[in-house]
Design an enzyme around this catalytic site. Structure first.
Site, mmCIF file in Angstrom:
data_model
loop_
_atom_site.group_PDB
_atom_site.id
_atom_site.type_symbol
_atom_site.label_atom_id
_atom_site.label_comp_id
_atom_site.label_asym_id
_atom_site.label_seq_id
_atom_site.Cartn_x
_atom_site.Cartn_y
_atom_site.Cartn_z
ATOM 1 N N ALA A 117 1.057 -0.932 -0.263
ATOM 2 C CA ALA A 117 0.207 0.652 0.049
ATOM 3 C C ALA A 117 1.485 0.995 0.047
ATOM 4 O O ALA A 117 1.708 0.838 0.185
ATOM 5 C CB ALA A 117 -0.550 -0.125 1.450
ATOM 6 N N GLY A 158 1.104 -5.074 0.400
ATOM 7 C CA GLY A 158 -0.025 -5.615 -0.135
ATOM 8 C C GLY A 158 -0.303 -5.262 -1.511
ATOM 9 O O GLY A 158 -0.645 -6.414 -2.383
HETATM 10 N N1 CAA Z 1 4.445 3.399 -0.953
HETATM 11 C C1 CAA Z 1 5.079 4.925 -1.100
HETATM 12 N N2 CAA Z 1 6.106 5.109 -1.461
HETATM 13 C C2 CAA Z 1 6.620 4.018 -1.591
HETATM 14 C C3 CAA Z 1 6.699 2.351 -0.970
HETATM 15 C C4 CAA Z 1 5.215 2.521 -0.870
HETATM 16 N N3 CAA Z 1 5.082 0.931 -0.688
HETATM 17 N N4 CAA Z 1 7.918 1.757 -1.278
HETATM 18 C C5 CAA Z 1 8.288 2.422 -1.650
HETATM 19 N N5 CAA Z 1 7.938 3.685 -1.683
HETATM 20 C C6 CAA Z 1 8.673 5.012 -3.049
HETATM 21 C C7 CAA Z 1 9.860 5.493 -1.417
HETATM 22 O O1 CAA Z 1 8.858 6.245 -0.182
HETATM 23 C C8 CAA Z 1 10.621 5.985 -2.874
HETATM 24 O O2 CAA Z 1 10.123 7.675 -2.763
HETATM 25 P P1 CAA Z 1 11.124 8.474 -2.762
HETATM 26 O O3 CAA Z 1 12.206 8.180 -4.793
HETATM 27 O O4 CAA Z 1 10.350 9.272 -3.042
HETATM 28 O O5 CAA Z 1 12.256 9.296 -1.413
HETATM 29 C C9 CAA Z 1 11.192 5.157 -3.843
HETATM 30 O O6 CAA Z 1 8.997 4.735 -4.354
HETATM 31 C C10 CAA Z 1 12.114 4.518 -3.707
HETATM 32 O O7 CAA Z 1 11.820 3.384 -2.696
HETATM 33 P P2 CAA Z 1 13.523 3.486 -2.201
HETATM 34 O O8 CAA Z 1 14.569 4.199 -2.504
HETATM 35 O O9 CAA Z 1 13.215 2.513 -0.889
HETATM 36 O O10 CAA Z 1 13.853 1.579 -3.291
HETATM 37 P P3 CAA Z 1 14.195 0.543 -2.599
HETATM 38 O O11 CAA Z 1 14.750 0.212 -4.335
HETATM 39 O O12 CAA Z 1 15.931 0.667 -2.049
HETATM 40 O O13 CAA Z 1 13.690 -0.754 -2.498
HETATM 41 C C11 CAA Z 1 12.097 -1.751 -1.151
HETATM 42 C C12 CAA Z 1 12.395 -0.565 -2.022
HETATM 43 C C13 CAA Z 1 12.945 -2.818 -0.310
HETATM 44 C C14 CAA Z 1 9.967 -1.935 -1.970
HETATM 45 C C15 CAA Z 1 11.940 -0.107 0.034
HETATM 46 O O14 CAA Z 1 11.524 0.650 -1.008
HETATM 47 C C16 CAA Z 1 10.519 -1.125 0.345
HETATM 48 O O15 CAA Z 1 10.955 -1.411 1.746
HETATM 49 N N6 CAA Z 1 8.990 -0.496 0.552
HETATM 50 C C17 CAA Z 1 8.179 -0.480 1.491
HETATM 51 C C18 CAA Z 1 7.877 -1.494 1.680
HETATM 52 C C19 CAA Z 1 6.605 -1.849 2.619
HETATM 53 O O16 CAA Z 1 6.660 -1.476 3.686
HETATM 54 N N7 CAA Z 1 5.552 -1.850 2.776
HETATM 55 C C20 CAA Z 1 3.906 -2.251 3.102
HETATM 56 C C21 CAA Z 1 2.942 -1.330 3.018
HETATM 57 S S1 CAA Z 1 2.322 -1.176 4.021
HETATM 58 C C22 CAA Z 1 0.747 -2.451 3.482
HETATM 59 O O17 CAA Z 1 0.623 -2.827 1.784
HETATM 60 C C23 CAA Z 1 -0.966 -2.495 4.524
HETATM 61 C C24 CAA Z 1 -1.967 -3.175 3.351
HETATM 62 O O18 CAA Z 1 -1.291 -4.559 3.697
HETATM 63 C C25 CAA Z 1 -3.082 -3.070 3.124
#
Ligand code: CAA
Length: 256
Positions: free
Chosen positions: A64, A107
């Protein structure tokens, strides 16, 4: 701004590609609406017999949209489209395949789990990291992981937020097939084409019967399967299928 979901067709197979690379395919409300609305529009279309949902080589979906979620109040969360998104996905009757390469987190993992099968690249990484954000999965992660992996392993992944790779996913029964980097999408499309070649009423009935196993007791599931089997027996396609076998030729299924 490019479309967050690119839609294409290859014969009877539709491909939905998540396309928000700047946010690692995080599921924005627009993206969720487009995915759900597209699947709902395909469902009554007899020409669409299987749908593949894919991301990019680097990321299936990072979950998400955390930025959008961080500003959401409790009341807004109750009204948010995400609350109906997962129910809408669960109501899709067309067989679906997730083609996962790279990250399928939160998600994103739940979206893959909501599909009927998962074809993964050997680079795929699955996980439910919600706990590290102070929340828990809200798109079916706790329920579907527990059903596929069993309680103990689901507990471990949901309570720690640890990731697991494609091979582990294969060993645990969550992934159907692991394919070398670069080949995952073709493999998923090939699998979808095979499903699409089968009689489409029967594939939908079969999907319903298998999903019934998650919802009911064995005796109720067996009863449900019997009714669905009887429906399949009423189709023209089964007459064609059996006739073709007896005449030693390829069947021509019309979806009737
Ligand atoms: N939401 C919003 N933005 C996100 C995102 C997310 N889930 N995941 C990544 N982004 C954005 C980052 O904020 C970043 O934005 P900026 O360039 O503006 O700073 C951009 O994408 C690139 O992200 P990273 O620099 O972190 O990229 P990376 O390649 O180094 O890492 C990743 C990739 C491992 C996927 C890492 O981005 C990450 O851990 N993301 C979050 C994963 C997460 O926690 N997901 C769970 C969300 S909660 C959920 O899903 C609830 C539900 O079940 C209903």
């Amino acid at each position: 701004m490019p479309d967050p979901v690119e839609i294409s067709r290859d014969g009877h197979v539709a491909l939905l590609r998540l396309n928000r690379p700047e946010a690692r395919n995080a599921l924005s409300p627009e993206m969720m609406e487009q995915i759900a609305a597209t699947l709902e529009a395909f469902d009554p279309d007899p020409d669409i017999r299987c749908v593949v949902i894919a991301g990019s080589e680097k990321v299936f979906a990072a979950g998400a949209d955390i930025k959008a979620m961080s500003e959401r109040s409790f009341a807004e969360a109750l009204r948010h489209p995400a609350s109906s998104f997962w129910r809408r996905l669960g109501a899709v009757k067309t067989p679906t395949i997730a083609a996962v390469s790279g990250y399928a987190l939160g998600g994103g993992c739940e979206l893959a789990l909501a599909c009927d099968m998962i074809v993964a690249s050997d680079t795929a990484l699955f996980g439910q990291p919600e706990i590290t954000l102070g929340i828990i999965p809200g798109g079916g992660g706790t329920q579907r992981l527990a059903r596929v992996l069993g309680k103990q392993l689901a507990m471990e992944y949901v309570l720690t937020g640890r990731r697991f790779d494609a091979d582990m996913g294969l060993r645990m029964g969550l992934v159907n097939k692991v394919v070398k980097k670069g080949k995952w999408l073709q493999e998923a499309m090939d699998l979808a084409q095979t499903v699409a070649e089968r009689p489409p009423i029967a594939t939908r009935l079969a999907k319903q019967a298998v999903l019934g196993a998650e919802e009911t007791s064995l005796s109720a599931g067996l009863e449900n399967e019997r009714r669905l089997y009887e429906l399949a027996m009423a189709t023209e396609d089964r007459v064609e299928g059996m006739q073709a076998f007896l005449e030693k030729r390829e069947p021509k299924f019309e979806g009737k």
